[in-house]
Motif scaffolding. Structure first.
Motif, PDB file in Angstrom:
ATOM      1  N   ALA A   1     -73.532 -25.730  13.673  1.00  0.00           N
ATOM      2  CA  ALA A   1     -72.093 -25.623  13.947  1.00  0.00           C
ATOM      3  C   ALA A   1     -71.375 -26.909  13.546  1.00  0.00           C
ATOM      4  O   ALA A   1     -70.278 -26.880  12.978  1.00  0.00           O
ATOM      5  CB  ALA A   1     -71.863 -25.325  15.420  1.00  0.00           C
TER       6      ALA A   1
ATOM      7  N   THR B   1     -72.701 -15.536  17.449  1.00  0.00           N
ATOM      8  CA  THR B   1     -72.621 -16.689  16.547  1.00  0.00           C
ATOM      9  C   THR B   1     -72.691 -16.183  15.115  1.00  0.00           C
ATOM     10  O   THR B   1     -73.690 -15.587  14.707  1.00  0.00           O
ATOM     11  CB  THR B   1     -73.770 -17.673  16.823  1.00  0.00           C
ATOM     12  OG1 THR B   1     -73.715 -18.088  18.192  1.00  0.00           O
ATOM     13  CG2 THR B   1     -73.662 -18.894  15.927  1.00  0.00           C
TER      14      THR B   1
ATOM     15  N   GLU C   1     -70.262 -20.507  13.758  1.00  0.00           N
ATOM     16  CA  GLU C   1     -69.368 -20.702  14.897  1.00  0.00           C
ATOM     17  C   GLU C   1     -69.524 -19.532  15.859  1.00  0.00           C
ATOM     18  O   GLU C   1     -69.892 -18.426  15.456  1.00  0.00           O
ATOM     19  CB  GLU C   1     -67.912 -20.806  14.440  1.00  0.00           C
ATOM     20  CG  GLU C   1     -67.357 -19.542  13.817  1.00  0.00           C
ATOM     21  CD  GLU C   1     -65.900 -19.694  13.417  1.00  0.00           C
ATOM     22  OE1 GLU C   1     -65.249 -20.629  13.884  1.00  0.00           O
ATOM     23  OE2 GLU C   1     -65.419 -18.850  12.630  1.00  0.00           O
ATOM     24  N   SER C   2     -69.255 -19.801  17.127  1.00  0.00           N
ATOM     25  CA  SER C   2     -69.351 -18.753  18.148  1.00  0.00           C
ATOM     26  C   SER C   2     -68.012 -18.044  18.280  1.00  0.00           C
ATOM     27  O   SER C   2     -66.954 -18.695  18.304  1.00  0.00           O
ATOM     28  CB  SER C   2     -69.753 -19.355  19.491  1.00  0.00           C
ATOM     29  OG  SER C   2     -71.029 -19.933  19.404  1.00  0.00           O
TER      30      SER C   2
END
Length: 229
Positions: A36, A49, A42-43
């Motif tokens: 990340a 994710t 990215e979540s």
């Protein structure tokens, strides 16, 4: 990096990764944090994710460059790295000719001498000296924004030599090309340094193109699975 999980798609869930990799949840979480931080994932709420678009990746990050090189079966990433170098390194060589201290020029020359010594007998030694030669030129500009480019150069040279200079004698022709760059910097001839660096990188690009074309031709000629040998 290989594209198995495409941008916009989710990576496997945490417990699945733990099971697949045989590691703890702590290890997986640290890996996810690292990816990340490099802009790769990215979540997102309700989606998990996901892989971010390639243009969001930190392409100058040392790890990202290395991972891309490792997944570059087609050679496309190597071509892109070389294009980037052609846009940056000639200017850096010109700036080095104008700004380098005597100590910086001495370090560039020491790297070239090591290239000359190892060409023809030591591929790994030659690679290390080659990377140092180009890195020292970046540093000799006196502009710290050129420093991250050293990561690109190192990855590009390593991948390029694996494709075009597999045997020690293959390195010998590039020694005089590097010497021309060194001489121009030493003589404080900015335009000559620019042109010598560009000429060297164009030569590298041509050798990469020929090697990739040869490799593609061999792959096409190789018998497919299930065919008679």
């Amino acid at each position: 990096m290989s594209g198995v999980i495409e941008p916009g798609d989710a990576i496997p869930q945490e417990w699945t990764l733990c099971e697949q990799m045989g590691v703890s949840r702590t290890v997986v979480r640290e890996a996810v944090k690292s990816l990340a931080a490099k802009g790769l994932i990215e979540s997102r709420a309700k989606r998990g994710t996901i892989v971010r678009p390639m243009y969001d990746w930190n392409h100058l990050d040392h790890d990202v460059i290395g991972w891309q090189a490792g997944a570059d079966e087609s050679g496309l990433n190597l071509v892109r790295l070389t294009e980037f170098r052609q846009a940056v390194e000639p200017k850096a060589a010109a700036m080095a000719a104008e700004r380098a201290t005597s100590e910086a020029i001495e370090r560039i020359e020491d790297a070239w001498k090591e290239m000359d010594r190892t060409a023809g007998n030591d591929v790994e030694g030659f690679l290390a000296a080659d990377i140092r030669f180009h890195t020292e030129i970046m540093q000799a500009t006196g502009n710290p924004f050129f420093s991250p480019v050293a990561n690109v150069i190192g990855a590009s040279l390593e991948a390029s030599l694996r494709v075009t200079n597999c045997l020690p004698p293959d390195n010998i022709p590039s020694v005089p090309l590097h010497e021309k760059v060194l001489q121009a910097i030493r003589d404080r001839q900015a335009m000559a340094a620019h042109d010598a660096m560009l000429s060297m990188l164009m030569d590298a690009a041509n050798r990469i193109d020929r090697a990739l074309a040869k490799s593609a031709s061999l792959d096409q000629d190789a018998p497919k699975e299930g065919e008679n040998g």
